[in-house]
Motif scaffolding. Structure first.
Motif, mmCIF file in Angstrom:
data_model
loop_
_atom_site.group_PDB
_atom_site.id
_atom_site.type_symbol
_atom_site.label_atom_id
_atom_site.label_comp_id
_atom_site.label_asym_id
_atom_site.label_seq_id
_atom_site.Cartn_x
_atom_site.Cartn_y
_atom_site.Cartn_z
ATOM 1 N N ARG A 249 0.841 -1.217 0.000
ATOM 2 C CA ARG A 249 0.000 0.000 0.000
ATOM 3 C C ARG A 249 0.871 1.261 0.000
ATOM 4 O O ARG A 249 0.644 2.204 0.775
ATOM 5 C CB ARG A 249 -0.943 0.004 1.204
ATOM 6 C CG ARG A 249 -1.945 -1.155 1.203
ATOM 7 C CD ARG A 249 -2.920 -1.023 2.373
ATOM 8 N NE ARG A 249 -3.944 -2.046 2.339
ATOM 9 C CZ ARG A 249 -3.832 -3.252 2.894
ATOM 10 N NH1 ARG A 249 -2.694 -3.577 3.537
ATOM 11 N NH2 ARG A 249 -4.810 -4.118 2.837
ATOM 12 N N LEU A 250 1.849 1.265 -0.875
ATOM 13 C CA LEU A 250 2.739 2.421 -0.977
ATOM 14 C C LEU A 250 2.060 3.530 -1.774
ATOM 15 O O LEU A 250 1.560 3.294 -2.876
ATOM 16 C CB LEU A 250 4.049 2.024 -1.659
ATOM 17 C CG LEU A 250 4.923 1.010 -0.923
ATOM 18 C CD1 LEU A 250 6.096 0.608 -1.783
ATOM 19 C CD2 LEU A 250 5.404 1.586 0.413
ATOM 20 N N ARG A 251 2.069 4.719 -1.252
ATOM 21 C CA ARG A 251 1.479 5.870 -1.941
ATOM 22 C C ARG A 251 2.546 6.917 -2.210
ATOM 23 O O ARG A 251 3.670 6.830 -1.706
ATOM 24 C CB ARG A 251 0.347 6.460 -1.102
ATOM 25 C CG ARG A 251 -0.845 5.514 -0.958
ATOM 26 C CD ARG A 251 -1.969 6.151 -0.148
ATOM 27 N NE ARG A 251 -3.185 5.331 -0.159
ATOM 28 C CZ ARG A 251 -3.390 4.302 0.646
ATOM 29 N NH1 ARG A 251 -2.462 3.973 1.537
ATOM 30 N NH2 ARG A 251 -4.508 3.602 0.580
ATOM 31 N N SER A 252 2.171 7.905 -2.984
ATOM 32 C CA SER A 252 3.083 9.000 -3.263
ATOM 33 C C SER A 252 3.567 9.616 -1.956
ATOM 34 O O SER A 252 2.781 9.849 -1.034
ATOM 35 C CB SER A 252 2.378 10.058 -4.113
ATOM 36 O OG SER A 252 3.242 11.137 -4.366
ATOM 37 N N GLY A 253 4.849 9.842 -1.868
ATOM 38 C CA GLY A 253 5.446 10.381 -0.654
ATOM 39 C C GLY A 253 6.081 9.326 0.226
ATOM 40 O O GLY A 253 6.809 9.659 1.164
ATOM 41 N N ALA A 254 5.820 8.051 -0.053
ATOM 42 C CA ALA A 254 6.430 6.984 0.734
ATOM 43 C C ALA A 254 7.942 6.977 0.546
ATOM 44 O O ALA A 254 8.457 7.325 -0.519
ATOM 45 C CB ALA A 254 5.843 5.634 0.332
#
Length: 553
Positions: A249-254
């Motif tokens: 569940r990696l999102r932008s900013g990770a």
């Protein structure tokens, strides 16, 4: 099966003896296949001992990670087979002090059973022991529960986190907690281009079609979750990372760490292409890659393929990755630039554009005919060059043809101007020896025709002879050395004798045929000696290809 071994039953022990013989800071237990730090210090003052291991065949794992800031010990079983309980227990006894031991175990039944039983026996002897199980294979996310997934290459990053936590002097409970958090933040997935061969089995574990790959495989030579068509590296990388991103569940900013892992048979060239694609894909999703490594970290003997591991980072985990560590297989701190540094090459001196001259249509027709012939002969030239060279002549000539096709109209202003432009284009487009040879020939011929708007046949023959001489001067070859000169020299002699291009082609063809019986004395073919006899020289074959095209045009 061809392997550099003695006895399949002695592979593991002899391998470990060789590894320790090369590592001044490591030692091998006399009675068990356990590699330890050579000087762990007095038992009473030792920090938590982090141990790992598994079957052999995953080198440089696990013995390669024994050292300060990483593992205190590595226990090795037979190839792709869990080590015994007694071996694991011996490792715990040898490495652990009162602070206890942490066992980092990949999620396979044999490993869990033997490491688990050894831990229980050690506890009975008064040694505190914790176990962390790594199950990072996201390829199984739609097949089994998370706790049933396999442990694969991401385990190496867990080693680093756990080793740093232990080196910092943290108690066993905290070291185990850091390792468990790292394992939970980790996802890995691999792809195989072929099988590996277990020494005791003597044959590959499976067969794979030339246009297929195994996606989502483990590390024991088994098939993957799915067999799919071979695709470009960028596409395979994207498919793997899409699965990892969804699972974590990696999102932008990770913020993440990336491990590009070879499975044993993949050259650094291909791993670098994979790393390039992986970094670009993650950054395109807005994911910040703070640390990255590429190489063979946890392999499957000689399997061609790779895996990608991504670990989500927080400040504590990043600090553990950055902590000092030293072991034979640990390759540095993983720091990378924010973006690749691409520096512009110095610009060439600009020349005034020239208008095409009266001979431009005929010259362009001849150049394009040569290009088409070289492109059509790519496979033939590659095969000939592979028989006695490095196999790159076909693709080199194809690159050269593309460069000639791209010449601007101004290049056709005059014969000398065209030869100059062709020489400059080929020296840039073709690597190896072919580029310099053709470039020096064309540049020498250009000088012979300087200022000649409409050269006669005699002048062209003189320029051709000068070009051939330039090749001999640059490379040091002579007639009979089995090189391109064995086709060029007879053609030059025919032209300077007043004969036409058809006769020059016939002379070159005869020279090419004669190379079959010659022992090579120049270039890579010279290393083969008599083994090259019987096959015509690839460079001479390339000369015949473009000479025929010139004659036809």
């Amino acid at each position: 099966m061809k392997k550099l071994i003695n006895d399949p039953r002695a592979v593991v022990r002899q391998m470990l003896e060789g590894l320790v013989a090369l590592a001044p800071d490591q030692a091998l237990l006399a009675a068990e296949d356990v590699v330890l730090r050579r000087d762990p210090g007095p038992a009473a003052t030792r920090r938590v001992a982090v141990l790992s291991g598994g079957g052999a065949g995953h080198e440089p794992a696990h013995a390669g990670y024994v050292g300060p800031g990483l593992l205190a010990g590595a226990v090795t079983g037979d190839v792709f087979t869990s080590p015994s309980t007694d071996a694991v227990l011996a490792g715990i006894r040898a490495a652990a002090g009162p602070a206890g031991a942490l066992l980092v175990v990949k999620n396979y039944t044999g490993d869990r059973l033997n490491f688990g039983l050894a831990a229980e026996l050690a506890r009975g002897e008064g040694i505190p022991v914790e176990i962390v199980v790594v199950a990072d294979d996201v390829a199984l996310r739609d097949t089994v529960a998370p706790e049933k997934r396999r442990g694969i290459a991401g385990t190496v990053l867990v080693h680093k986190v756990a080793g740093a936590a232990a080196e910092a002097g943290l108690p066993l409970e905290d070291v185990a907690a850091a390792a468990r958090a790292a394992a939970a933040a980790l996802g890995s997935m691999g792809v195989a281009l072929g099988a590996c061969t277990v020494p005791a089995a003597g044959r590959p574990g499976f067969t794979l079609e030339e246009d297929a790959v195994e996606l989502g495989l483990g590390i024991h030579g088994e098939q993957g979750v799915q067999r799919v068509k071979l695709a470009p590296a960028d596409a395979l990388v994207a498919r793997i990372l899409e699965t990892i991103q969804a699972d974590l569940r990696l999102r932008s900013g990770a913020r993440v760490a990336l491990l590009v892992n070879g499975l044993g048979g993949t050259p650094p060239m291909e791993l670098a292409i994979v790393a390039r694609a992986a970094l670009a894909w993650l950054r395109a999703q807005g994911i910040e890659v703070l640390r990255a490594w590429s190489g063979n970290y946890l392999t499957a003997i000689e399997m061609p393929g790779m895996s990608l591991s991504v670990m989500a980072l927080d400040d504590a985990r990043l600090a553990f990755l950055d902590a000092p560590a030293s072991a034979p297989a640990w390759s540095g701190d993983g720091r990378i630039p924010d973006a690749p540094a691409i520096i512009a090459a110095p610009a060439a001196v600009a020349e005034a554009a020239a208008a095409p001259g009266p001979l431009a249509p005929a010259m362009k027709r001849a150049v394009l005919a040569v290009c088409a012939a070289l492109e059509a002969a790519e496979e033939e030239l590659t095969a000939l060059d592979s028989a006695a060279g490095d196999g790159d002549l076909g693709i080199s000539m194809q690159r050269g043809a593309a460069a000639l096709r791209a010449l601007p109209e101004g290049a056709y202003a005059s014969p000398a101007g065209l030869l100059e432009a062709m020489g400059q284009a080929l020296r840039r487009a073709i690597g190896g020896s072919s580029g310099p040879f053709y470039a020096v020939a064309l540049l020498r011929a250009a000088r012979r025709l300087e200022g000649v708007a409409a050269p006669t046949a005699a002048q062209l023959a003189e320029a051709f002879a000068g070009a051939v001489a330039a090749i001999g001067e640059l490379g040091g070859a002579r007639a009979g050395d089995r090189t391109m000169l064995d086709a060029l020299l007879p053609a030059a002699e025919a032209l300077t004798a007043g004969k036409g291009l058809p006769q020059a082609v016939a002379a070159a063809e005869a020279g090419l045929e004669a190379t079959r019986a010659m022992r090579p004395r120049q270039g890579r073919a010279a290393y083969l000696g008599e083994r090259a006899v019987g096959t015509p020289d690839a460079g001479a074959a390339g000369v015949v290809v473009w000479l025929r095209a010139l004659a036809a045009a």
